[in-house]
Each structure stands twice: as C-alpha cells, then as structure tokens.
Design a protein around this motif. Structure first.
Motif: not given
Length: 172
Positions: A4-15, A43-46, A48-51
C-alpha cells in the motif's frame, strides 16, 4: 502480499511486509508450501514509478529430489522491481519486473514473491547432503531402512566388455 503505497508521505522508505498465510500454488514440483514470507524493501519514487529493492525470506516446505520426503528450509533471495501505474491508454507492458498499482495505490506483489522464491530454490533440493534416496527396485526410502534388493551395478550394455576383459585376463 499487498503493498500500500498511499501510506507513505516521503521517499525513500524502508518497509517490511509479512505474510503468514500458507501458500501452495507455485507451478514448481519441488516446492510444497510457503508458511511465512518476509519481504524487506527500500522504495524510492520517481514521478509515477516506485523503484523497489530488497530481500525476501520465506519458510518453505520442499520435496527432496532423492527421497521425495518433504523438509523445511529457509529461502533467502534478493529482488528488485518497479511498481507503476497502467499506461494512459490502458495498455499493459509485458515486463516481468513491473507490478501495476490500482487507483488506491495498492499493488499485489504475489507474482514477484513467487518468482523470487523460485529463483531461490536449489535445482536439486536435498533434505540433507548425504541423503540416500529411494531404492531403484523396490522404492524403499534408504534413509529410514535398508532393503534386501540385490543391486547389480554393471550396466548390461557393458557386459560384452567385461567378458572380453575376463577372457583377456585368462590368456595373460
């Protein structure tokens, strides 16, 4: 396993994602079941894509290639993939390393987990290195008990050579 990507406000994030629901559908003969799966991701965001990069750990029940008995093994493998939206025209790219998210920014990672587990499997999984396997004649598991079968170790195609060697030894 749902991301669920909506939970994260800033990137990168470790889950960490954990799935304790036993799974049995893999289309792989030696893999009996997955009992617990842990997916650690960065997870890193660029745009509309999440790496996503990380490691998968899975408690698996696997069938031994020699004795056919199930045994437990922890599978560990690295993974990386991209989570992206569908194209604007609604078409889908056929890319094994891509997962698509829905309108609620939820992505089903089951296929990525399945592929990562399959890649972590040994080509010939063994319950132990010295597994004796099954008797070729009666099918007894030789790890559990010894059978009384007579094992003829000479390949019948080589018998003419053995007779030739024996005849040569008698002469010489």
């Amino acid at each position: 396993m749902i991301l669920e990507l909506r939970k994260f406000e800033s990137f990168p994030v470790d889950i960490e994602l954990v799935d304790a629901t036993p799974k049995t559908e893999f289309n792989v003969d030696s893999l009996v079941s997955l009992d617990k799966t842990l997916l650690e991701l960065t997870i890193q965001k660029s745009e509309e894509e999440y790496f996503c990069q990380g490691q998968l750990e899975a408690d698996a029940t696997i069938e031994c290639a020699r004795c056919l008995e199930p045994f437990k093994q922890k599978l560990i493998n690295e993974t990386d993939f991209i989570v992206t939206s569908y194209k604007k025209d609604g078409s889908i790219t056929n890319d094994e390393d891509r997962v698509f998210y829905d309108a609620n920014l939820r992505a089903d990672l089951w296929e990525i987990v399945r592929q990562t587990v399959i890649l972590a499997l040994s080509l010939k999984p063994l319950c132990r290195e010295d597994c004796l396997g099954l008797c070729a004649q009666c099918g007894t598991n030789l790890n559990k008990k010894k059978c009384n079968c007579v094992v003829k170790e000479i390949d019948p195609r080589l018998e003419p050579l053995i007779k030739l060697l024996q005849a040569n030894n008698r002469k010489g």
